[in-house]
Design an enzyme around this catalytic site. Structure first.
Site, PDB file in Angstrom:
ATOM      1  N   TYR A 142       0.857  -1.180   0.000  1.00  8.78           N
ATOM      2  CA  TYR A 142       0.000   0.000   0.000  1.00  8.78           C
ATOM      3  C   TYR A 142       0.897   1.235   0.000  1.00  8.78           C
ATOM      4  O   TYR A 142       1.871   1.307   0.753  1.00  8.78           O
ATOM      5  CB  TYR A 142      -0.876  -0.002   1.253  1.00  8.78           C
ATOM      6  CG  TYR A 142      -1.772   1.210   1.414  1.00  8.78           C
ATOM      7  CD1 TYR A 142      -2.827   1.452   0.540  1.00  8.78           C
ATOM      8  CD2 TYR A 142      -1.575   2.113   2.457  1.00  8.78           C
ATOM      9  CE1 TYR A 142      -3.655   2.562   0.700  1.00  8.78           C
ATOM     10  CE2 TYR A 142      -2.405   3.220   2.627  1.00  8.78           C
ATOM     11  CZ  TYR A 142      -3.446   3.434   1.746  1.00  8.78           C
ATOM     12  OH  TYR A 142      -4.265   4.530   1.902  1.00  8.78           O
ATOM     13  N   ASP A 237       9.196   2.950  -0.429  1.00 10.64           N
ATOM     14  CA  ASP A 237       8.167   3.564   0.406  1.00 10.64           C
ATOM     15  C   ASP A 237       8.444   3.135   1.842  1.00 10.64           C
ATOM     16  O   ASP A 237       8.072   2.051   2.268  1.00 10.64           O
ATOM     17  CB  ASP A 237       6.774   3.116  -0.044  1.00 10.64           C
ATOM     18  CG  ASP A 237       5.676   3.759   0.795  1.00 10.64           C
ATOM     19  OD1 ASP A 237       5.998   4.317   1.860  1.00 10.64           O
ATOM     20  OD2 ASP A 237       4.505   3.688   0.386  1.00 10.64           O
ATOM     21  N   LYS A 265       4.498   8.813   8.887  1.00  9.14           N
ATOM     22  CA  LYS A 265       4.324   8.179  10.193  1.00  9.14           C
ATOM     23  C   LYS A 265       5.350   8.658  11.238  1.00  9.14           C
ATOM     24  O   LYS A 265       5.185   9.729  11.786  1.00  9.14           O
ATOM     25  CB  LYS A 265       4.279   6.666  10.023  1.00  9.14           C
ATOM     26  CG  LYS A 265       3.047   6.299   9.148  1.00  9.14           C
ATOM     27  CD  LYS A 265       2.592   4.890   9.133  1.00  9.14           C
ATOM     28  CE  LYS A 265       1.224   4.805   8.459  1.00  9.14           C
ATOM     29  NZ  LYS A 265       1.177   4.081   7.214  1.00  9.14           N
TER      30      LYS A 265
HETATM   31  C1  PLP Z   1       0.462   4.531   5.895  1.00  7.84           C
HETATM   32  C2  PLP Z   1       1.179   4.324   4.605  1.00  7.84           C
HETATM   33  C3  PLP Z   1       1.061   5.226   3.538  1.00  7.84           C
HETATM   34  C4  PLP Z   1       0.072   6.339   3.540  1.00  7.84           C
HETATM   35  O1  PLP Z   1       0.319   7.264   4.530  1.00  7.84           O
HETATM   36  P1  PLP Z   1      -0.889   8.224   5.014  1.00  7.84           P
HETATM   37  O2  PLP Z   1      -0.218   9.151   5.968  1.00  7.84           O
HETATM   38  O3  PLP Z   1      -1.905   7.315   5.635  1.00  7.84           O
HETATM   39  O4  PLP Z   1      -1.416   8.900   3.812  1.00  7.84           O
HETATM   40  C5  PLP Z   1       1.875   5.040   2.433  1.00  7.84           C
HETATM   41  N1  PLP Z   1       2.739   4.028   2.367  1.00  7.84           N
HETATM   42  C6  PLP Z   1       2.867   3.139   3.361  1.00  7.84           C
HETATM   43  C7  PLP Z   1       3.872   2.044   3.253  1.00  7.84           C
HETATM   44  C8  PLP Z   1       2.073   3.244   4.497  1.00  7.84           C
HETATM   45  O5  PLP Z   1       2.148   2.322   5.469  1.00  7.84           O
END
Ligand code: PLP
Length: 425
Positions: A142, A237, A265
C-alpha cells in the site's frame, strides 16, 4: 448504551461509516469501534473508561508510545509561537538535516502532510524526471490512496491492471503494473517486455500493509540492479519502515540505496507529516527548481515538525533499536508459544518492532501466501484480545507495533491474554 456506541451512531449519520479512515470501522473483524478519550505510554482509554494495551500505535507513528513528554512539550512550545506561517522556518532545515543524515540516499527532500502525498509526489517526480509513464508496484503493498497507486493485478496479471477503487480511471490504472512481492523473476520479465516504458518501481522494502512480509534475500538488491539497468527509478516507500526497523530505515538494514524514498508516520511523531526525497539531480526537478509541481498550505507545519524532531532525537539513543528488537522478539515468542500450546497454526513474521501473526501454517512471503490466513479466526482473536484489554489492528493483514513505552511486563501480559484468547489457558 455505552458512550462509544452512542458516538458511533451519531458518527455514522455524519461521517461515511462513522470513521475518517476505513479500517477504523472494524468491518474486517465485525463489531463496533471504541471511541478514544485519551492515551499515555502504551495504553489507550476509551470514552467508557476502559483501557487497552496498545499495539496499533496509531498504525505506526508512535514509536515512543502515546504522549511522550518530549513530544508534548515540543508541540506546546511550538504552538505558543504560532501554528502555521506559510513561510519557511529553521525547524524545517533542521529536520531535513536529521533525515538526510539518517538516510544518506536522501540528498534533498520535500516535506508534505501525509504518506499518501509523499508517494503520489514521488511517482509524479519519477514520471517527470524519466519522461516515462508506467510504474511497477507489488501486490499487497500500500502506498496511500493516490489514483495510480490504488491498483492491483486483475486476472490478466501484469497486462491488465484493474483499479482497486471506484473512481480510478482504468486508463490510469493501466499504467500501473502489479507484480507479486518477492518475485524478482516477474520483475525481470516485465522489464524485458517493456523496460523502456517504466518510470519507477515502488516497493515497501519490508511490506507492512499485507501484514508484515520481509524481503526475500536478494529481492531488494535485484530491484536495484534491474531498475538501474533499464533506466528506471527505485522508490522505497519507507512510510512505515523509516526510523522503525532501524534509525536509517530498511535501506540501511538491507544495504540497498534507492533513488527516491517516501517517509511519513514516525517522522511526524503522531502529527500529520510525510516527506519524499532522494538523489539531488532528481529532486531538482521539483518546483520551483524544475517542472514537477507539488505544493502544500501546511507542508512543513511547525507543530508537526516539532513533534517529528522530538521523536527523531529520542531515537538517536543508541539503545533504542536494541530495546525495540528485544521487545519485538519477546512478543513474537509469546504469540508463538500461545499458539503452540493451543494447537493453532500461526506464522509470525517480524522485523524489529513490527510483526504480524498470520493464522496460517505456511510461510508468508507475498500476498498470495498471506491471503489463505483464517480471517474469521483472526476476527475472533481480535475481539478476545480486546475483551482482555489488548488492542490490535482490526484486520489480519496489518502490522502490530511495539513502542519504547512498552515494558517487558506489558509484552508478557499481552502474551498471557493471547494464551487465553486462543484457548491455551
Ligand atoms: C500509511 C502508509 C502510507 C500512507 O500514509 P498516510 O499518511 O496514511 O497517507 C503510504 N505508504 C505506506 C507504506 C504506508 O504504510
Amino acid at each position: 448504551m455505552s458512550q462509544s456506541d452512542a458516538l458511533f451512531e451519531a458518527a455514522q449519520r455524519l461521517i461515511p461509516g462513522g470513521v475518517n479512515s476505513p479500517v477504523r470501522a472494524f468491518r474486517a473483524v465485525g463489531g463496533k469501534p471504541f471511541f478514544v478519550a485519551r492515551a499515555e505510554g502504551a495504553r489507550i482509554w476509551d470514552v467508557d473508561g476502559r483501557s487497552y494495551l496498545d499495539f496499533l500505535g496509531s498504525w505506526g507513528p508512535l514509536i515512543l508510545g502515546h504522549a511522550p513528554a518530549a513530544v508534548v512539550e515540543a508541540v506546546s512550545e511550538a504552538a505558543r509561537r504560532g501554528t502555521s506561517y506559510g513561510a519557511p522556518t529553521a525547524s524545517e532545515v533542521e529536520i531535513a538535516e536529521v533525515i538526510s543524515r539518517a538516510l544518506p540516499s536522501i540528498e534533498m527532500l520535500r516535506l508534505v502532510s501525509s504518506g499518501t502525498e509523499a508517494a503520489m509526489s514521488a511517482i509524479r517526480l519519477a514520471r517527470g524526471a524519466t519522461g516515462r509513464d508506467a510504474i511497477v508496484k507489488f501486490e499487497g503493498c500500500y502506498h496511500g490512496h493516490a489514483d495510480s497507486l490504488l491498483v492491483k493485478a486483475g486476472s490478466g496479471g501484469a497486462t491488465f491492471s484493474l483499479p482497486d477503487s471506484a473512481g480510478v480511471p482504468p486508463s490510469l490504472a493501466a499504467l500501473t503494473v502489479t507484480l507479486p512481492f518477492n518475485d524478482l523473476e516477474a520483475v525481470r520479465r516485465t522489464f524485458d517486455a517493456r523496460g523502456s516504458e517504466i518510470a519507477a518501481v515502488i516497493v515497501e522494502p519490508v511490506a507492512g500493509n499485507m501484514g508484515v512480509v520481509p524481503p526475500a534475500p536478494g529481492f531488494l538488491g535485484g530491484l536495484r540492479e534491474l531498475t538501474t539497468r533499464h533506466g528506471a527509478l527505485l522508490i522505497f516507500d519507507e512510510v512505515i519502515t523509516g526510523f522503525r526497523v532501524a534509525y536509517g530505515g530498511a535501506q540501511s538494514l538491507y544495504g540497498v540505496r534507492p533513488d527516491l524514498t517516501c517517509l511519513g508516520k514516525i517522522i511526524g511523531g503522531g502529527l500529520p507529516v510525510g516527506a519524499y526525497g532522494g538523489r539531488r539531480d532528481l529532486m531538482t526537478h521539483v518546483s520551483p527548481l524544475g517542472g514537477v509541481y507539488q505544493a502544500g498550505t501546511l507542508s512543513g507545519n511547525p507543530l508537526a515538525v516539532a513533534a517529528g524532531l522530538a521523536t527523531l532525537r529520542a531515537l538517536q539513543d543508541p539503545s533504542a533499536y536494541r530495546r525495540l528488537e528485544a521487545l519485538g522478539a519477546r512478543l513474537q515468542a509469546g504469540l508463538e508459544g500461545a499458539a503452540r500450546e493451543a494447537g493453532v497454526p500461526l506464522t509470525v513474521n517480524r522485523v524489529g518492532s513490527m510483526l504480524t501473526g498470520f493464522f496460517t501454517g505456511g510461510a508468508v512471503t507475498d500476498f498470495a501466501s498471506a491471503k489463505p490466513s483464517d480471517t474469521a479466526r483472526y476476527a475472533k482473536f481480535f475481539h478476545a484480545m480486546l475483551a482482555r484489554g489488548v488492542f490490535l489492528a482490526a484486520s489480519q493483514f496489518e502490522a502490530a507495533f511495539v513502542s519504547l513505552a512498552h515494558s517487558e511486563a506489558d509484552i508478557d501480559s499481552a502474551a498471557q491474554a493471547a494464551r487465553q484468547a486462543l484457548g491455551a489457558a
